[in-house]
Structure formats: C-alpha cells, structure tokens
Design an enzyme around this catalytic site. Sequence first.
Site, PDB file in Angstrom:
ATOM      1  N   GLU A   1      30.276  78.484  88.765  1.00 27.08           N
ATOM      2  CA  GLU A   1      30.677  79.427  87.707  1.00 27.08           C
ATOM      3  C   GLU A   1      29.860  80.712  87.836  1.00 27.08           C
ATOM      4  OE1 GLU A   1      30.974  77.737  83.785  1.00 27.08           O
ATOM      5  OE2 GLU A   1      31.177  79.710  82.828  1.00 27.08           O
TER       6      GLU A   1
ATOM      7  N   ASP B   1      33.343  70.849  77.797  1.00 28.52           N
ATOM      8  CA  ASP B   1      32.658  70.948  76.509  1.00 28.52           C
ATOM      9  C   ASP B   1      32.844  72.341  75.914  1.00 28.52           C
ATOM     10  OD1 ASP B   1      30.955  72.287  78.208  1.00 28.52           O
ATOM     11  OD2 ASP B   1      29.139  71.215  77.601  1.00 28.52           O
ATOM     12  N   SER B   2      33.577  73.210  76.635  1.00 22.88           N
ATOM     13  CA  SER B   2      34.035  74.478  76.048  1.00 22.88           C
ATOM     14  C   SER B   2      34.853  74.214  74.788  1.00 22.88           C
ATOM     15  CB  SER B   2      34.872  75.262  77.061  1.00 22.88           C
ATOM     16  OG  SER B   2      35.904  74.450  77.579  1.00 22.88           O
TER      17      SER B   2
ATOM     18  N   GLU C   1      26.465  69.377  84.455  1.00 24.33           N
ATOM     19  CA  GLU C   1      25.854  70.668  84.755  1.00 24.33           C
ATOM     20  C   GLU C   1      24.451  70.457  85.314  1.00 24.33           C
ATOM     21  OE1 GLU C   1      26.018  73.470  81.506  1.00 24.33           O
ATOM     22  OE2 GLU C   1      28.136  73.048  81.104  1.00 24.33           O
TER      23      GLU C   1
ATOM     24  N   LYS D   1      31.964  65.499  84.894  1.00 30.69           N
ATOM     25  CA  LYS D   1      31.331  66.751  85.325  1.00 30.69           C
ATOM     26  C   LYS D   1      29.968  66.887  84.665  1.00 30.69           C
ATOM     27  CE  LYS D   1      32.748  71.090  83.992  1.00 30.69           C
ATOM     28  NZ  LYS D   1      31.533  71.601  83.339  1.00 30.69           N
TER      29      LYS D   1
ATOM     30  N   ASP E   1      33.747  66.324  80.843  1.00 30.44           N
ATOM     31  CA  ASP E   1      32.391  66.885  80.866  1.00 30.44           C
ATOM     32  C   ASP E   1      31.390  65.973  80.157  1.00 30.44           C
ATOM     33  OD1 ASP E   1      31.403  69.264  81.877  1.00 30.44           O
ATOM     34  OD2 ASP E   1      32.294  70.503  80.301  1.00 30.44           O
TER      35      ASP E   1
HETATM   36  O1  KIV Z   1      33.420  73.406  79.642  1.00 32.94           O
HETATM   37  C1  KIV Z   1      34.196  74.033  80.385  1.00 32.94           C
HETATM   38  O2  KIV Z   1      35.315  74.373  80.033  1.00 32.94           O
HETATM   39  C2  KIV Z   1      33.735  74.357  81.719  1.00 32.94           C
HETATM   40  C3  KIV Z   1      34.571  75.303  82.528  1.00 32.94           C
HETATM   41  C4  KIV Z   1      34.331  76.692  82.078  1.00 32.94           C
HETATM   42  C5  KIV Z   1      34.344  75.159  83.982  1.00 32.94           C
HETATM   43  O3  KIV Z   1      32.706  73.922  82.133  1.00 32.94           O
END
Ligand code: KIV
Length: 262
Positions: free
Chosen positions: A180, A43-44, A113, A111, A82
Amino acid sequence: MITVSTLHKMKATGDKIAMLTCYDATFAAAMDAAGVDMLLIGDSLGMAVQGHTSTLPVTLDDMCYHTACVARGVKNAMIVADFPFGVAQQSKEQAYQAACRLMAAGAAMVKAEGGEFMAETTAFLEQRGIPVCAHIGLTPQWVNAFGGYKVQGKTEDAAAQLIKDAKAHDNAGASIVLMECVPADLARQITQSVHCPTIGIGAGKDCDGQVLVMHDMLWVTDSKKARFVKNFMAGKDNIQAAFADYVQSVKNGTFPAQEHWF
Ligand code: KIV
C-alpha cells in the site's frame, strides 16, 4: 472457484488479479457476478461501515461477522479476511487462533499487517494450512506510529527495508504480498523479486493485481480521496457496471494510470 494456485498461475501468465474490499452479502454477489477475483473483508470497515476515524476500534468479532456475511454472497471469488488491530502481532499462537475463527467464518486467506518481523507468523500460519496475505508499506494499523497515512519506501533505507519485508514474507511462504502506498518503481522491483503474486493499492501498474476500497471506487461520498482512487461510478447507472469496469480496467492495464501512483 479462485484458489491460491489460480493466483500463482495468474502471476505466471501475466493475468492481472482484481480485488475489492467487501463487507456484506449483496455487494459480494454483485462483485462475484462482475468477475472480481478476490474480496477483502478489510478492517477498513471501521471507517467505511462503522463510522470510526481509523481501523483501530475494529474487533475480531466484527471481522468474523462481516466475513460470514460476505461468504454467503460468493460463488467464485476468493475471500480474504483482515486481522484487526492488536490480534496478529502479539504472538503467532494468537494469530493462529484468530485465523481459525476467520476461516471458520468463511475466509480462504487471512491478511496481516507488518513487515519482516511478521514473517515468522506468516510461516507458522502457512505451515498450518492458512494462506496469508502479508500487507506491507503503508499499514493503516500503524497510523499513530507513521504520523498519518503517508507514502512509504521513499528514502533509500526505507526502500531497502521494504524489499527485505517482501522477501522475508515470500521466503516464509506467504500466498500474497499486498503493498500500500509504495512508489511504483519500488513496487515493480518487489513484484519481480518475489515468487508470490503482489497486489497493489497506490503502488503502480506493475503489481500482479490491484485492490481498492469499495466505497472509494463507487465514490459514495464526495469526501477528499487518496490519489490512487478512481471513480468507477462515473458514467454508469448501476453498481454492477462499475465493478465490471473496474475488473476490465485492471485486467487490460488501464487502471491504475500514472495519475494514480507515486
Ligand atoms: O482494510 C483494508 O481495506 C485494506 C485495504 C486498503 C488493502 O487493508
């Protein structure tokens, strides 16, 4: 094709896992050809692609769209998508429904969090055939609660909690634990105490693998970078060579170096 069992074998044999974030088909094909093991539709993308100042505005539709784009470019790498902010944490049932959309778009793993409290969701998804990457430590969706993007696990209590977080997800059947911005010694201790592979970003060299945000490691802009970022474009005249150098550096243990960890 990289699968969850490939990753577990890599942990057992000590072969390092190279992961990068990716958001479209062309970069996915270049990473795949360069030997990147895992592509993360992070989600970056809220910051790297959409121009937001955090990951919070990213939607599930955005994640599905970019996951489908990446999937079209990949032959061998594992695709991890994510959960965006506010989706996996509400309930395990909502996480399952969102995970089904991400898997239908092309992901082979999702993924989420969050620490120990998310382990029940990890178990719920894994029991239903959805491999989970549990993201602990600096979880960027918590930026407002953390008061910024800060190294986690620095006090004795915080370190003990991170060990509990990792073990809770591992016991729940997590396929991967991603850490992280965690002190390198703590990340090593966690890596040695869980069965599943660990991936680090700003977590030292002893994790089972490494991940970086593509735009950072390609040094697309001259903006200030986090300590754990290295410019893999330096001295290269094409992007695929930068990806190949990243893969080789992770696999031979030259990245990260001490200057990249806490
Ligand atoms: O969203 C993302 O790119 C991430 C990475 C920084 C691990 O969670």
